[in-house]
Design a protein around this motif. Structure first.
Motif, PDB file in Angstrom:
ATOM      1  N   ALA A 360       0.796  -1.109  -0.063  1.00 23.55           N
ATOM      2  CA  ALA A 360       0.070   0.215  -0.025  1.00 23.55           C
ATOM      3  C   ALA A 360       0.945   1.313   0.027  1.00 23.55           C
ATOM      4  CB  ALA A 360      -0.943   0.059   1.280  1.00 23.55           C
ATOM      5  N   ASP A 361       2.002   1.371   0.981  1.00 23.62           N
ATOM      6  CA  ASP A 361       2.903   2.349   0.906  1.00 23.62           C
ATOM      7  C   ASP A 361       3.543   2.828  -0.168  1.00 23.62           C
ATOM      8  OD1 ASP A 361       1.831   2.774   3.501  1.00 23.62           O
ATOM      9  OD2 ASP A 361       3.429   2.270   4.545  1.00 23.62           O
ATOM     10  N   ASP A 362       4.190   1.865  -1.029  1.00 25.38           N
ATOM     11  CA  ASP A 362       4.884   1.723  -2.097  1.00 25.38           C
ATOM     12  C   ASP A 362       3.875   2.255  -3.149  1.00 25.38           C
ATOM     13  OD1 ASP A 362       7.360   0.611  -1.680  1.00 25.38           O
ATOM     14  OD2 ASP A 362       6.179  -0.937  -0.986  1.00 25.38           O
ATOM     15  N   ALA A 363       2.735   1.671  -3.339  1.00 26.95           N
ATOM     16  CA  ALA A 363       2.006   2.217  -4.473  1.00 26.95           C
ATOM     17  C   ALA A 363       1.310   3.826  -4.372  1.00 26.95           C
ATOM     18  CB  ALA A 363       0.599   1.258  -4.457  1.00 26.95           C
ATOM     19  N   ALA A 364       1.541   4.238  -2.910  1.00 30.09           N
ATOM     20  CA  ALA A 364       1.010   5.515  -2.869  1.00 30.09           C
ATOM     21  C   ALA A 364       2.145   6.392  -3.131  1.00 30.09           C
ATOM     22  CB  ALA A 364       0.996   5.739  -0.989  1.00 30.09           C
ATOM     23  N   LEU A 365       3.458   6.037  -2.818  1.00 32.63           N
ATOM     24  CA  LEU A 365       4.664   6.870  -3.355  1.00 32.63           C
ATOM     25  C   LEU A 365       4.633   6.798  -5.142  1.00 32.63           C
ATOM     26  CD1 LEU A 365       7.104   8.418  -2.942  1.00 32.63           C
ATOM     27  CD2 LEU A 365       8.297   6.246  -2.765  1.00 32.63           C
ATOM     28  N   ASP A 366       4.416   5.644  -5.460  1.00 31.23           N
ATOM     29  CA  ASP A 366       4.296   5.344  -7.111  1.00 31.23           C
ATOM     30  C   ASP A 366       3.540   6.746  -7.607  1.00 31.23           C
ATOM     31  OD1 ASP A 366       5.735   3.201  -6.812  1.00 31.23           O
ATOM     32  OD2 ASP A 366       4.195   1.833  -7.198  1.00 31.23           O
ATOM     33  N   ALA A 367       2.197   6.721  -6.976  1.00 33.02           N
ATOM     34  CA  ALA A 367       1.345   7.674  -7.462  1.00 33.02           C
ATOM     35  C   ALA A 367       1.434   9.063  -7.198  1.00 33.02           C
ATOM     36  CB  ALA A 367      -0.141   7.437  -6.674  1.00 33.02           C
ATOM     37  N   ALA A 368       2.243   9.494  -6.068  1.00 34.20           N
ATOM     38  CA  ALA A 368       2.826  10.801  -5.748  1.00 34.20           C
ATOM     39  C   ALA A 368       3.836  10.918  -6.814  1.00 34.20           C
ATOM     40  CB  ALA A 368       3.288  10.747  -4.524  1.00 34.20           C
ATOM     41  N   VAL A 369       4.671  10.345  -7.068  1.00 36.62           N
ATOM     42  CA  VAL A 369       6.008  10.803  -8.011  1.00 36.62           C
ATOM     43  C   VAL A 369       5.339  11.098  -9.318  1.00 36.62           C
ATOM     44  CG1 VAL A 369       7.803   9.665  -9.282  1.00 36.62           C
ATOM     45  CG2 VAL A 369       7.655   9.176  -6.854  1.00 36.62           C
ATOM     46  N   ILE A 370       4.416  10.305  -9.878  1.00 42.08           N
ATOM     47  CA  ILE A 370       3.789  10.429 -11.078  1.00 42.08           C
ATOM     48  C   ILE A 370       2.928  11.811 -11.221  1.00 42.08           C
ATOM     49  CG2 ILE A 370       2.083   9.689 -13.024  1.00 42.08           C
ATOM     50  CD1 ILE A 370       2.727   6.834 -11.735  1.00 42.08           C
ATOM     51  N   ALA A 371       2.368  11.961  -9.922  1.00 43.15           N
ATOM     52  CA  ALA A 371       1.437  13.229  -9.906  1.00 43.15           C
ATOM     53  C   ALA A 371       2.317  14.432 -10.127  1.00 43.15           C
ATOM     54  CB  ALA A 371       0.729  13.142  -8.509  1.00 43.15           C
ATOM     55  N   LEU A 372       3.483  14.466  -9.400  1.00 47.58           N
ATOM     56  CA  LEU A 372       4.203  15.530  -9.399  1.00 47.58           C
ATOM     57  C   LEU A 372       4.772  16.002 -11.034  1.00 47.58           C
ATOM     58  CD1 LEU A 372       4.089  15.339  -6.325  1.00 47.58           C
ATOM     59  CD2 LEU A 372       6.683  16.215  -6.535  1.00 47.58           C
TER      60      LEU A 372
END
Length: 702
Positions: A360-372
């Protein structure tokens, strides 16, 4: 400051962080613990309703939101009711006391003359014309929590201790509750290409071949060696991610071997060694008996893969995640991407299975990096099934060697547990690293081997200390400095393999002494709560009529107290062994002190039994080449619905005792009871999990 207050209150002192009364005549309760299937939000609502004397339907609970809920760390270690529940009880009792004291001053009466019925105030049974919503003032919420109010005694409870239906189940059963169901404006779907291992570097990527396979317009986002495929079309990015590994060339890829998937591999690896408990005897006496037990790496095996959403708008990053800790995740993501923490918000959304640190935490960072990289859009990242099995942090393999010095009657007079395992905790808050961070241009150093302290229940040492009345006992812990794959928390941590070893060894010692295993246990045990459980389960399963060993039908029993300080559980299992093991019936008794919601508690006990049975009989992460090879349900089987036995659970009433965490208390006893039942059925012992057909055959020819 009151040092006896729960940590949750010490970190969140103002009442308005927890409670407020809304104009719609509801009570807004905010908590930091989150719902991961354990029914905790229903139980916390019961506690607040009880102490405030309002109907439970008035409690509108918000959980896991860094903007609007208190910081209670992670939802883990069976502490939601012990810590958050105690906090909600104290906060609610204090608010009730504070408001009634003000009302008593206005009415010139004693607070003892006042009562509350569904939030309405009465004086000597007569209406006062006041209620929480009309009388509570801003100052009632603004002050720090003193913790001096006295909560209700259990004898006065009307809501706590009663079965209350879980509010989250209807949405979950109708398919609208999960993070995977969230739809946001301007939403784009994303999938990732993962590094085969943390030091791998992407030498080349055939984007043309990937775009051709996607068959739709997609965008390729690359930050260092982190690669993602983004589009409005989810099918297109799924196609791209499926073929991408075949079109990527990496350098520095680690090479694994099947030998590394077994717990015995740790025995020859560098380790941080610790000695806990009594010193080793200088001159051992008695007969020395030793046996070794093991469990392999196991996966969370969540029914749905990890998912997260993130959007970066006007300089603020918002994340939706099924993380177990919204504040720790917010802090980790903010630090990694270089935003101030106040510019990052994390909101919890339900996931389909967890009980530990999965992806879950890894997927959240994935999404955050792409969102930036793509601001003003909502980025939805969903892992593929192969990605979930292949890259989530798994639970470490674990080996326990037990040695006992026996007196002439076959009773232990000295006991040693020697444990080999990797880290059971590598959450970011404890120094663990996340996958996308490892792939970025300035990756963090490798995570250091880490485990919870003994005060927090231990990791590899969890439940390694026996609670039997042995004169001398110790634990020698070998915490491996490195592991072949990333490891972290999974339900129970080291409790399951340690209780499996301990309670199976007790059965073996009883057999060696020629004493019935239940009689043998009771002769070594003075704790009255434990004895009561064992006697209850032995009576219900007709232990005295279990018959001789080696007939193919087995009955086994085991018990433990989770972390040696949380809830007690005893489990008996009846099963048949032919080519495979068929579970027939399970009996369980638990003692968790004051139980808030008996239905929710029973669900937790039953769920722990089913998951532990699956791990004991079937589950193993396999390794070879450049990573994990058990990447689907065929190569990582779990217990099927058709294989779940009849389960008979009893919660022994003990309402005058403090509430004890019970989410993980059946885990170890179930595994050990199965191990003992299989030994009884076969007349031969299997000491390594999972208890597969191959191991049954090997045990019978020894």
């Amino acid at each position: 400051m009151n040092e006896t207050l729960p940590l949750s209150i010490l970190n969140n002192r103002r009442i308005d962080k927890w409670l407020r009364f809304a104009p719609d005549r509801t009570v807004k309760l905010a908590v930091g613990k989150v719902e991961i299937g354990q029914g905790v939000l229903t139980a916390l609502s019961q506690i607040a309703a009880e102490e405030l004397d309002v109907a439970i339907d008035r409690i509108d609970i918000l959980s896991g939101d860094t903007e609007h809920a208190p910081d209670e760390g992670s939802t883990s270690s069976s502490q939601s009711i012990e810590v958050s529940g105690r906090s909600v009880r104290l906060v609610s009792a204090e608010l009730r006391t504070r408001v009634l004291s003000r009302l008593a001053q206005r009415l010139n009466c004693s607070p003892d003359q006042l009562s509350v019925d569904d939030g309405t105030f009465y004086q000597d049974g007569n209406p006062t014309g006041q209620d929480y919503w009309s009388f509570a003032a801003a100052e009632d919420f603004a002050a720090d929590i003193a913790g001096t109010a006295t909560p209700k005694p259990p004898a006065a409870y009307k809501v706590v201790g009663q079965p209350v239906p879980r509010r989250d189940l209807i949405a979950k059963l109708t398919g609208a509750a999960f993070i995977h169901d969230i739809v946001r404006p301007d939403m784009l779907h994303a999938r990732t290409l993962r590094q085969p291992s943390r030091d791998a570097r992407l030498r080349s990527l055939n984007q043309a071949a990937i775009l051709k396979a996607a068959a739709r317009d997609i965008r390729v986002v690359r930050v260092g060696d982190f690669v993602a495929f983004v589009s409005t079309d989810e099918t297109a990015v799924q196609r791209a991610a499926s073929v991408a590994p075949a079109h990527a060339e990496w350098t520095g890829v680690r090479v694994l071997t099947p030998a590394q998937q077994e717990a015995a591999w740790f025995r020859d690896q560098p380790a941080d060694d610790r000695h806990l408990g009594d010193p080793l005897p200088q001159s051992p006496t008695g007969t020395i008996v030793s046996e070794t037990y093991s469990r392999p790496f196991v996966a969370h095996a969540a029914l749905a893969p990890s998912c997260a959403l993130a959007e970066y708008r006007a300089g603020h990053l918002s994340i939706w995640s099924h993380t177990q800790g919204v504040y720790p995740l917010r802090n980790a993501v903010a630090d990694i991407i270089g935003l101030p923490r106040q510019q990052v918000s994390v909101r919890h959304a339900h996931g389909a299975g967890c009980y530990g640190h999965n992806g879950a935490d890894d997927a959240a960072l994935d999404a955050a990096v792409i969102a930036l990289q793509i601001p003003d859009h909502c980025i939805r990242v969903q892992w593929r099934r192969e990605e979930e099995f292949g890259f989530e942090p798994v639970s470490t393999a674990h080996m326990t060697r037990l040695s006992a010095a026996l007196d002439d009657a076959g009773r232990p007079i000295d006991w040693t547990a020697e444990v080999w395992a990797g880290s059971h905790v590598q959450r970011p808050v404890f120094g663990g690293t996340m996958l996308a961070h490892e792939a970025m241009p300035n990756p963090p150093p490798p995570a250091k081997a880490n485990d919870p302290t003994e005060a927090n229940g231990g990791g590899g040492t969890r439940n390694a200390f026996p609670l039997y009345d042995f004169p001398a006992k110790r634990v020698i812990h070998h915490l491996a400095l490195t592991t072949p794959v990333r490891t972290s928390s999974l339900r129970g941590l080291g409790a399951l393999p340690n209780v499996f070893a301990l309670e199976c060894f007790i059965d073996e010692l009883a057999e060696r002494a020629g004493i019935d295993p239940v009689v043998y246990r009771l002769s070594l045990l003075s704790d009255p709560r434990a004895r009561r459980l064992i006697e209850n389960v032995a009576d219900r399963c007709n232990w005295t009529g279990r018959g001789t060993a080696g007939t193919g039908r087995g009955l086994g029993l085991a018990w433990s107290r989770y972390k040696n300080k949380a809830a007690y559980a005893c489990v008996a299992v009846e099963l048949d062994v032919d080519q495979d093991i068929t579970l027939r019936r399970v009996w369980c008794a638990a003692d968790a002190g004051l139980v808030i919601n008996p239905d929710g508690a029973r669900n937790q006990l039953e769920g722990g039994i089913v998951q532990a049975a699956s791990m004991t009989l079937k589950e193993q992460v396999t390794l070879d080449g450049d990573g994990i090879t058990s990447l689907d349900w065929d190569r990582y089987p779990i217990l099927k619905f058709s294989e779940v036995p009849e389960i008979d659970v009893t919660i022994l009433p003990n309402p005058d005792q403090p509430t004890l965490g019970m989410g993980e208390c059946t885990f170890g006893p179930t595994a050990a009871a199965i191990g003992n039942a299989v030994a009884h059925a076969l007349g031969a012992r299997i000491r390594d999990m999972p208890l597969t057909r191959e191991r049954i055959a090997a045990a019978l020819v020894r």
